[in-house]
Enzyme design. Sequence first.
Site, short mmCIF file in Angstrom:
data_model
loop_
_atom_site.label_atom_id
_atom_site.label_comp_id
_atom_site.label_asym_id
_atom_site.label_seq_id
_atom_site.Cartn_x
_atom_site.Cartn_y
_atom_site.Cartn_z
N LYS A 153 0.84 -1.17 0.00
CA LYS A 153 0.00 0.00 0.00
C LYS A 153 0.89 1.24 0.00
O LYS A 153 2.04 1.12 0.43
CB LYS A 153 -0.95 -0.01 1.18
CG LYS A 153 -0.30 0.30 2.53
CD LYS A 153 -1.33 0.36 3.61
CE LYS A 153 -1.79 1.76 3.86
NZ LYS A 153 -1.09 2.43 4.95
N ASP A 192 -5.26 6.24 4.79
CA ASP A 192 -4.13 5.50 5.37
C ASP A 192 -4.59 4.26 6.14
O ASP A 192 -3.91 3.25 6.14
CB ASP A 192 -3.34 6.45 6.29
CG ASP A 192 -2.08 5.81 6.83
OD1 ASP A 192 -1.28 5.30 6.01
OD2 ASP A 192 -1.88 5.80 8.06
N HIS A 248 -6.95 -1.26 6.26
CA HIS A 248 -6.95 -2.10 7.47
C HIS A 248 -8.34 -2.20 8.14
O HIS A 248 -8.80 -3.27 8.48
CB HIS A 248 -5.95 -1.57 8.50
CG HIS A 248 -4.58 -1.32 7.95
ND1 HIS A 248 -4.01 -2.12 7.00
CD2 HIS A 248 -3.66 -0.35 8.22
CE1 HIS A 248 -2.79 -1.66 6.71
NE2 HIS A 248 -2.57 -0.58 7.44
N LYS A 293 -4.17 8.86 15.28
CA LYS A 293 -2.79 8.98 15.74
C LYS A 293 -2.79 9.81 17.03
O LYS A 293 -3.69 10.61 17.26
CB LYS A 293 -1.96 9.75 14.71
CG LYS A 293 -1.99 9.14 13.32
CD LYS A 293 -0.88 8.15 13.15
CE LYS A 293 -0.84 7.59 11.75
NZ LYS A 293 -0.34 6.24 11.69
C1 BG6 Z 1 0.26 1.51 8.20
C2 BG6 Z 1 -0.08 2.96 8.20
O1 BG6 Z 1 -0.34 0.86 7.12
O2 BG6 Z 1 -0.19 0.92 9.42
C3 BG6 Z 1 0.54 3.66 9.40
O3 BG6 Z 1 0.40 3.57 7.00
C4 BG6 Z 1 0.15 2.94 10.68
O4 BG6 Z 1 0.14 5.02 9.45
C5 BG6 Z 1 0.40 1.45 10.58
O5 BG6 Z 1 0.91 3.52 11.73
C6 BG6 Z 1 -0.16 0.72 11.79
O6 BG6 Z 1 0.27 -0.61 11.79
P1 BG6 Z 1 0.44 -1.43 13.14
O7 BG6 Z 1 0.79 -2.80 12.68
O8 BG6 Z 1 1.53 -0.76 13.92
O9 BG6 Z 1 -0.88 -1.35 13.85
#
Ligand code: BG6
Length: 484
Positions: free
Chosen positions: A148, A235, A240, A331
Amino acid sequence: MVSRVIPVDDFDLVIFGATGDLARRKILPGLYRRFVAGQMPETAQIIGAARSELDDDGFRAETARAIEEFAGNGGPDSARLEAFLDRLSYVPIDAKGTAGWDDLKARLREGVVRAFYFSVAPSLFGDLAEHLAAYEIAGPDSRVVVEKPFGRDLETARALNATLARHFAESQIYRIDHYLGKETVQNLMAVRFANILFEPLWNAQYVDHVQITVAETVGIGGRGGYYDQSGAMRDMVQNHMMQLLCLIAMEPPYHFDPDAVRDEKLKVMRALEPVGADDIVRGQYQAEGETQSYLEDAGNPESRTESFVAMKVHIANWRWPGTPFYLRTGKRLRARTSEIVVTFRAPPHSIFDDGEAPTPNQLVIRLQPNEGMVMTVMIKEPGPGGMRLVQVPLDMSFADALGPEGTDMPDAYERLIMDVIRGNQTLFMRGDEVEAAWAWTDQIITTWEEGRSAPEPYDAGSSGPEEALRLMHRDNRRWREIRA
Ligand code: BG6
């Protein structure tokens, strides 16, 4: 618990963008861990390819540093590290020109799995794919892995799909959403479809609502350029969060098979109702103590990009009429925690006249940290004093239930890369899925962009903007507290 590491077939993996951040942080340390675990054959080859003028030893030295920093488990074992580094080599390559391609071709072996990891900007996917075809480096059995962001809207995602489709069949393309590689995300499917207990209740008749929270404590520091053009919606939500939503809401696939699972996820995406302006809250973090504001982190005092989003979503199908799904991600929130909370309806009638009304059961599926599940149930409070009810957790932390191996689980990237080598696409997004996800998020983003409304401010270290709390309160519900 007995660890069952099944070695994958021998492979040549070419990592384009091998000196980049993702390769350093995730891909190379992940491969090292699989090597140490005995899953990666001792003969497998990893070839780094990037613009930098490095030689094999230079790349090995950089990789050793990355592994020391990111592979965890108290640092690498020097003998295993040496053996792993021996599997590495490096080709300086010009993605748009001719330099390096003949050299790359000469290094690849016949008769082993061949995979190409595009850990580069999507604008280079087309050039890489064309060169791989023109130099006859990629064949019909080769696999290509892409990261991504897969586009920034439906149109760009379609264009990327078309670019890849010129040279690769869908069965060769592995679009990564690393959330699908997380242990608990897969466990969602096991819990739902390997138990009789939940599925009969898994519908609007018994589920009051579902909350999905992905809270992060980090800001956007260092990634401002990318993030300010994306925001939380592009993002985190488009990929996700929507994947989590699909796995929670989908119908049982007829088999745990890549297309069967992805067909069911796609049906959920297509059944998502448009989200009205009243059902969505965007936020942007403000400075708090030592912590900088979003605007400072982004280096853009005018930015209206959201670092937080919360929304209420409905799925228009027979299973979920009237059951809202509340999604929230941001965030610089109070704690790093990702969890899914399924709140069941209250019992239809309480027989305990004197006691309090029973609190509805909740199933909390924790993705991180401390992966595990908790089911809350009502019991009688022990001792005298009549029939007083109390809510207690039936707690199943993987660490407690499965011992140390329950916590030492492969990182999402490790698992996904091994799946590429195995040729299993179940945990990767299909082209039509990505497009359906963009089709839905696009309508929300377009409305914002037309309205030009500013995001709601929230303090760094808080639970997000007040409006996000109200999104629930007005429905007489509340978010589960964000805590580590
Ligand atoms: C990424 C995003 O895909 O996933 C980030 O671009 C984010 O902004 C991250 O911080 C979070 O992943 P995880 O595995 O730390 O929850």
